[in-house]
Motif scaffolding. Structure first.
Motif, PDB file in Angstrom:
ATOM      1  N   GLY A 336       0.796  -1.227   0.000  1.00 42.24           N
ATOM      2  CA  GLY A 336       0.000   0.000   0.000  1.00 42.24           C
ATOM      3  C   GLY A 336       0.816   1.258   0.000  1.00 42.24           C
ATOM      4  N   GLY A 340      -0.808   4.221   2.013  1.00 47.26           N
ATOM      5  CA  GLY A 340      -1.367   3.298   2.996  1.00 47.26           C
ATOM      6  C   GLY A 340      -0.897   3.618   4.397  1.00 47.26           C
ATOM      7  N   SER A 343      -2.571   6.710   5.732  1.00 41.58           N
ATOM      8  CA  SER A 343      -3.980   6.488   6.067  1.00 41.58           C
ATOM      9  C   SER A 343      -4.150   5.908   7.468  1.00 41.58           C
ATOM     10  N   ARG A 344      -3.085   5.342   8.020  1.00 45.43           N
ATOM     11  CA  ARG A 344      -3.167   4.734   9.347  1.00 45.43           C
ATOM     12  C   ARG A 344      -2.689   5.654  10.469  1.00 45.43           C
ATOM     13  N   ASP A 367      -8.358   7.456  -1.039  1.00 39.87           N
ATOM     14  CA  ASP A 367      -8.576   6.130  -1.626  1.00 39.87           C
ATOM     15  C   ASP A 367      -7.518   5.122  -1.183  1.00 39.87           C
ATOM     16  N   ARG A 369      -5.370   2.238   0.653  1.00 40.07           N
ATOM     17  CA  ARG A 369      -5.678   0.951   1.279  1.00 40.07           C
ATOM     18  C   ARG A 369      -4.377   0.278   1.675  1.00 40.07           C
ATOM     19  N   VAL A 370      -4.461  -0.599   2.662  1.00 42.53           N
ATOM     20  CA  VAL A 370      -3.321  -1.413   3.086  1.00 42.53           C
ATOM     21  C   VAL A 370      -3.652  -2.864   2.777  1.00 42.53           C
ATOM     22  N   PHE A 371      -2.723  -3.566   2.130  1.00 36.88           N
ATOM     23  CA  PHE A 371      -2.965  -4.931   1.673  1.00 36.88           C
ATOM     24  C   PHE A 371      -2.185  -5.981   2.460  1.00 36.88           C
ATOM     25  N   ASP A 373      -1.101  -6.299   6.567  1.00 30.54           N
ATOM     26  CA  ASP A 373      -1.074  -5.688   7.888  1.00 30.54           C
ATOM     27  C   ASP A 373       0.189  -5.980   8.674  1.00 30.54           C
ATOM     28  N   THR A 378      -0.862  -1.398  12.197  1.00 32.40           N
ATOM     29  CA  THR A 378      -1.757  -0.375  12.742  1.00 32.40           C
ATOM     30  C   THR A 378      -1.082   0.263  13.947  1.00 32.40           C
TER      31      THR A 378
END
Length: 587
Positions: A336, A340, A343-344, A367, A369-371, A373, A378
């Protein structure tokens, strides 16, 4: 005004008559006759530049810059984008500051690149700029110059190289070099193994694929708002990088019409966003020096205290070596990328900041996204509970120094031990290979005279090599202390950037072998157990070293370089120092 073919998010506020380039090409006089006729000498027709923004492409390609090897052809993709958007591209080569080959250190020449960039843009008939860089010092160097010039500019990152490979293992630039070098010195691998690592660790063009200084600084450039969304984690060898180059060329044309300049983008909140992103990524220690310099060029008073503030509240969630234990930038890209990650940590970002897209940071990442983890964690499941870096102060570093707690043996977070002090790198290197030298696991190895003036240029010597004696005991870390920097790919319990540096009489110059050094990362302290009376005596006996340079750039560098805590910029390039001539005089 000709219509732009792009769907620009901001209104066009400039007219052709307001373009800088028109001062060269527009007037019906003898001087402009010369400019137009010489452009025609190169085969350009007046229709190619008339009524169009002239876009400089500052290209840091060279035959001795492996990280930018693809820039020789990628510049054509930038030109294609500029032409598509109705601009007129001109390529202006600049010093490549190759981390792999330049000695004594590219840090000596970061400010030269900054000056060159600023003056290339000032002295030529250009309205905007695409800055092509990525290898460690090229990013801050280009941005420093473009910020001071303050015409519309966009940064095109070189992108990380592909993962290295040896015997099915993924290799990371720098990090695995140090690792396997220690294994070789400890007798754990063979010379043949070492040669195989050498041949497999760098398999494509592009910057280091660890979270070194290159990926740190390009991410910072994007977080500040100077890179197209996701561009800082785009792989150099990916076809998407070609499209990124073309899109950067298209976008800069609209930025000229919009008059979207660096200083409209690079606000204090934008630099605070960059600090937050750097901390979350597991950034290079070099981020501190470069970001402080960049912010202050933009007139924003960012300092060590800002890094310390974010260090306490933003955890490391980028699981990329050397702070992480498994992944590399290729994995980060697939997971991401920088969008990504941002976004976190939105709770730590000002999403209203304007960016080079003409949209806000929040709009750029809406838009995202993280693919994976595990690659991008997080905030509730970080790889380290605080930020990547910690700022320390004490009687050894009254103006501050830095350590990277996320990438060290945690037992050294609080440590006390006797110093072994070296005044130069050769004597330190000789000692670490001498198995009879009295190093112990508690030893604090110290190198001084390696700061901005002492290095000269503050070389990346701070990850001092482990003594062979300790390696054979199975140890892989010890407390090390210097006024040097270290590569962003480095790791270990290394205290760096001690300020003021020893070369100019900072307290590190007064430390002696046998003195006890105390480190407490949680308390953010670094001290030597030496009384004020004894320090006063040593200070009275200290003699300044002789000047190294009698002429040239080296002389200018040592006369005007600032200390690490001030960004190691030249004092005469500070925003408040004065203003350059607004425009070149055209007779």
């Amino acid at each position: 005004m000709p219509a732009s073919p792009r769907n620009s998010p901001l209104p066009h506020v400039k007219t052709v008559e307001e373009f800088r380039s028109r001062r060269w090409f527009g007037p019906a006089d003898l001087r402009s006759f010369g400019h137009r006729s010489r452009a025609m000498q190169m085969g350009y027709a007046p229709e190619e530049w008339t009524g169009k923004p002239v876009i400089a492409i500052i290209n840091t390609w060279s035959d001795l810059q492996p990280c930018h090897a693809h820039f020789k052809s990628r510049v054509e993709d930038v030109k294609r984008g500029i032409l598509m958007a109705g601009g007129f591209p001109v390529e202006l080569p600049a010093i490549s500051v190759s981390e792999s080959f330049v000695k004594p250190t590219t840090m000596m020449y970061r400010n030269m690149l900054a000056m060159e960039t600023e003056e290339l843009l000032r002295s030529h008939p250009v309205d905007g700029a695409v800055l092509m860089g990525g290898c460690d010092k090229s990013t801050p160097g280009l941005l420093l110059g473009a910020t001071s010039m303050n015409i519309p500019a966009i940064f095109l990152p070189a992108g990380p190289m592909l993962r290295g490979n040896w015997q099915g293992k993924h290799l990371g630039s720098g990090s695995d070099s140090w690792k396997y070098w220690d294994e070789l010195r400890a007798g754990k691998i063979t010379d043949q193994d070492w040669l195989a690592v050498e041949g497999g660790i760098a398999r494509s063009y592009g910057t280091c694929m660890t979270m070194g200084t290159a990926s740190t600084m390009t991410a910072i450039a994007e977080a500040v708002g100077m890179v197209l969304p996701g561009g800082s984690s785009m792989l150099a060898a990916d076809a998407g990088h070609i499209r990124l180059a073309s899109e950067s060329g298209r976008r800069i044309v609209d930025m000229v019409w919009e008059d979207l300049t660096p200083q409209k983008i690079q606000t204090r909140p934008a630099f605070e966003n960059a600090i937050a992103v750097a901390m979350a990524m597991g950034c290079s220690t070099n981020a501190i020096i470069h970001l402080i310099a960049m912010a202050r060029r933009a007139g924003q008073d960012i300092g060590l205290e800002d890094f310390e503030r974010y260090s306490r509240k933003v955890p490391v969630i980028g699981n990329v070596r050397p702070s992480g234990n498994a992944y590399l930038m290729e994995d980060f890209f697939y997971a991401g990328g920088i969008k990504g990650l941002m976004s976190r940590i939105t709770q730590h970002l000002d999403l209203s900041c304007m960016t080079c897209t003409g949209r806000t940071l929040g709009e750029n990442i809406e838009d995202a996204r993280v693919f994976n983890d595990d690659v991008i964690r997080t905030v509730d499941n970080p790889i380290y509970g605080e930020g990547s870096l910690a700022v320390l102060k004490g009687n050894l570093a009254p103006d501050g120094c830095v350590i990277k707690p996320a990438a060290m043996d945690q037992k050294f977070l609080k440590h006390s031990g006797p110093a072994v002090v070296f005044d130069d790198y050769p004597s330190m290197k000789k000692a670490v290979d001498d198995e009879n030298f009295p190093f112990t696991p508690d030893t604090v190895m110290v190198l001084r005279n390696a700061g901005p003036q002492g290095g000269p240029g503050m070389p990346e010597w701070g990850m001092l090599p482990m003594p062979k004696k300790l390696l054979k005991m199975g140890l892989r870390d010890m407390l090390r202390l210097s006024d040097a920097r270290m590569s962003g790919t480095s790791y270990g319990a290394c205290v760096l950037h001690v300020a003021p540096e020893s070369w100019i009489g900072g307290p590190l110059a007064l430390l002696k072998t046998g003195d006890i050094v105390e480190l407490d990362v949680d308390a953010r302290s670094i001290n030597m157990q030496v009384s004020e009376e004894e320090l006063a005596k040593r200070r009275a006996e200290w003699k300044a070293p002789p000047e190294r340079f009698g002429r040239g750039y080296g002389w200018m560098f040592t006369k005007h370089i600032q200390q690490a805590n001030d960004g190691a910029d030249f004092d005469f390039l500070k925003t408040e120092f004065g203003r350059p001539v607004e425009e070149p005089v055209i007779y």
